[in-house]
Enzyme design. Structure first.
Site, PDB file in Angstrom:
ATOM      1  CE  LYS A 116     -30.525  38.628   0.840  1.00 21.61           C
ATOM      2  NZ  LYS A 116     -31.670  37.573   0.400  1.00 21.61           N
ATOM      3  CE  LYS A 200     -29.043  38.866  -5.151  1.00 20.25           C
ATOM      4  NZ  LYS A 200     -29.931  38.177  -5.594  1.00 20.25           N
ATOM      5  CE  LYS A 203     -37.285  38.882  -4.846  1.00 19.65           C
ATOM      6  NZ  LYS A 203     -36.766  38.132  -4.377  1.00 19.65           N
TER       7      LYS A 203
HETATM    8  N1  AQP Z   1     -29.413  39.701  -9.681  1.00 19.31           N
HETATM    9  C1  AQP Z   1     -30.085  38.695 -10.127  1.00 19.31           C
HETATM   10  N2  AQP Z   1     -29.469  37.805 -11.502  1.00 19.31           N
HETATM   11  C2  AQP Z   1     -29.400  36.451 -11.986  1.00 19.31           C
HETATM   12  N3  AQP Z   1     -30.499  36.131 -10.928  1.00 19.31           N
HETATM   13  C3  AQP Z   1     -31.366  36.562  -9.772  1.00 19.31           C
HETATM   14  N4  AQP Z   1     -31.831  36.244  -8.452  1.00 19.31           N
HETATM   15  C4  AQP Z   1     -31.584  37.339  -7.822  1.00 19.31           C
HETATM   16  N5  AQP Z   1     -32.108  37.947  -8.048  1.00 19.31           N
HETATM   17  C5  AQP Z   1     -31.183  37.374  -9.662  1.00 19.31           C
HETATM   18  C6  AQP Z   1     -33.117  34.594  -9.048  1.00 19.31           C
HETATM   19  O1  AQP Z   1     -33.879  34.608  -8.606  1.00 19.31           O
HETATM   20  C7  AQP Z   1     -34.290  33.374  -7.802  1.00 19.31           C
HETATM   21  C8  AQP Z   1     -35.432  34.007  -7.358  1.00 19.31           C
HETATM   22  O2  AQP Z   1     -34.069  34.850  -6.206  1.00 19.31           O
HETATM   23  P1  AQP Z   1     -34.871  34.668  -4.555  1.00 19.31           P
HETATM   24  O3  AQP Z   1     -36.026  35.866  -4.777  1.00 19.31           O
HETATM   25  O4  AQP Z   1     -35.364  33.205  -3.902  1.00 19.31           O
HETATM   26  O5  AQP Z   1     -33.711  35.511  -3.917  1.00 19.31           O
HETATM   27  P2  AQP Z   1     -32.291  36.848  -4.237  1.00 19.31           P
HETATM   28  O6  AQP Z   1     -31.796  35.602  -5.422  1.00 19.31           O
HETATM   29  O7  AQP Z   1     -32.135  37.286  -2.346  1.00 19.31           O
HETATM   30  O8  AQP Z   1     -33.379  37.505  -4.317  1.00 19.31           O
HETATM   31  P3  AQP Z   1     -33.560  39.323  -4.398  1.00 19.31           P
HETATM   32  O9  AQP Z   1     -34.198  40.167  -5.629  1.00 19.31           O
HETATM   33  O10 AQP Z   1     -31.751  40.310  -4.390  1.00 19.31           O
HETATM   34  O11 AQP Z   1     -33.951  39.719  -3.358  1.00 19.31           O
HETATM   35  P4  AQP Z   1     -33.678  40.300  -2.324  1.00 19.31           P
HETATM   36  O12 AQP Z   1     -33.654  41.749  -2.511  1.00 19.31           O
HETATM   37  O13 AQP Z   1     -35.162  39.659  -0.813  1.00 19.31           O
HETATM   38  O14 AQP Z   1     -32.284  39.063  -1.231  1.00 19.31           O
HETATM   39  C9  AQP Z   1     -33.019  33.067  -7.526  1.00 19.31           C
HETATM   40  O15 AQP Z   1     -32.702  31.702  -8.472  1.00 19.31           O
HETATM   41  C10 AQP Z   1     -31.743  33.901  -7.982  1.00 19.31           C
HETATM   42  O16 AQP Z   1     -31.183  32.813  -8.148  1.00 19.31           O
END
Ligand code: AQP
Length: 340
Positions: A116, A200, A203
């Protein structure tokens, strides 16, 4: 000291944008399945979201949208506790204690910080660096024993276990914090970007075409799947060959995750064929499965009063448990409090 309950679940999602099918398959779908068997706390982790810059108005809206998504996906607010993290101060209080327990070396090894922060590490917030301590506090303030997460959070959960053990040892309180177990659906693992299966699905990815949002309508879903990268071959016959085509494997994971059909059976069905039928069937499955969730999210978002009431109710329930833990922690650590 409070007893460890052996069936408590805590997990959360950041209100950092529109949730996508990775969040759904990797996390929320599991949450729904756990409600019957566990005492569940499902948090909207707004304090985590602000480790990177957020628009304040969007953050508030996204917080309600995550609450709506939980409910629309099947989390029952009468059965599980739904709340936003910042409304329970004990999360941040316990995180500070853990900032003083966790070693810098442990945090330096966290790959999510490296991903990140990217190349501009000097410019990343210190909150992003100590994020895993807040995540440990989220879990341990409820003495959660099980944490359903996507595969990407496995390392942070291992750190939570290390923190719990070090705290218990350092403050002579064996078993005060449980050592929580991750619950990861290994069949799904990570859902990757539709544009680049080395990243991955996320969002915050700048490209809308990298992800399928839970708010996408059927046209958008079909268009995104049509444009998703595959390979210049036909569908291979063996999983070993598919594993080398990471974009194809990712779509197969999504298909299997939403349809419940084993990947091997899907391979039998599509082997030797080009990807157009596969993609068209995958779109059908996604549209069919997501439609009720999407329309329920949109409906709930029209009733802000209802969502706020659910969050307030959850906040009151969560505060009761979290406050007890933080009082015990302050006592163990030696922080003086006047009895009232
Ligand atoms: N791509 C993914 N595949 C499987 N699981 C995922 N999770 C997130 N992306 C994937 C799971 O969703 C839960 C919530 O995630 P989060 O919103 O707390 O944070 P993150 O993992 O950082 O998700 P994003 O979508 O990538 O958000 P941003 O872009 O804001 O950083 C967690 O249980 C995660 O494992």
């Amino acid at each position: 000291m409070s007893e460890i309950q052996n069936n408590t679940v805590l997990s959360g999602v950041q209100p950092s944008g529109d949730l996508h099918i990775g969040n759904y398959l990797g996390a929320i779908k599991n949450f729904v399945n756990m409600q019957k068997d566990y005492n569940c706390f499902f948090c909207i982790v707004d304090l985590h979201a602000i480790t990177v810059k957020q628009d304040p108005n969007k953050l508030k809206r996204n917080t309600l949208e995550v609450a709506a998504t939980y409910i629309a996906s099947g989390i029952d607010p009468n059965e599980s506790v739904i709340f936003n993290q910042s409304s329970v101060p004990a999360h941040a209080e316990l995180a500070w204690i853990f900032n003083c327990v966790t070693r810098m070396g442990w945090l330096s090894r966290m790959t999510q910080f490296k991903d990140k922060a990217g190349k501009d590490k000097e410019n990343a917030s210190s909150g992003l660096f100590i994020y895993p301590n807040l995540m440990a506090a989220d879990i341990l303030v409820y003495k959660a024993t099980h944490v359903p997460v996507g595969n990407d959070q496995k390392q942070h959960l291992e750190l939570t276990r290390d923190i719990a053990q070090k705290f218990n040892r350092e403050f002579n309180c064996e078993n005060f914090f449980p050592i929580p177990e991750p619950i990861i659906d290994e069949n799904i693992s990570r859902i990757m970007s539709l544009k680049d299966a080395n990243q991955k699905m996320s969002k915050s990815d700048l490209s809308e075409y990298s992800r399928i949002s839970l708010l996408d309508d059927s046209d958008a879903i079909r268009k995104k799947i049509k444009k998703a990268k595959t390979a210049d071959t036909v569908m291979p016959e063996k999983i070993e060959e598919i594993l080398k085509l990471s974009e194809v494997h990712n779509l197969l994971n999504i298909y299997s995750g939403f349809s419940g059909i084993d990947k091997q059976i899907l391979i039998e069905q599509y082997k030797g064929k080009n990807f157009s039928n596969f993609k068209s069937d995958l779109s059908d499955i996604l549209v069919e499965q997501m439609k009720p969730i999407t329309s329920e999210i949109k409906k709930l978002m029209q009733d802000k009063g209802y969502l706020l009431k659910i969050l307030l109710d959850g906040q009151n329930k969560a505060n009761k448990v979290a406050q007890k833990t933080i009082n015990d922690v302050y006592d163990l650590v030696g922080l003086l409090r006047n009895e009232t």
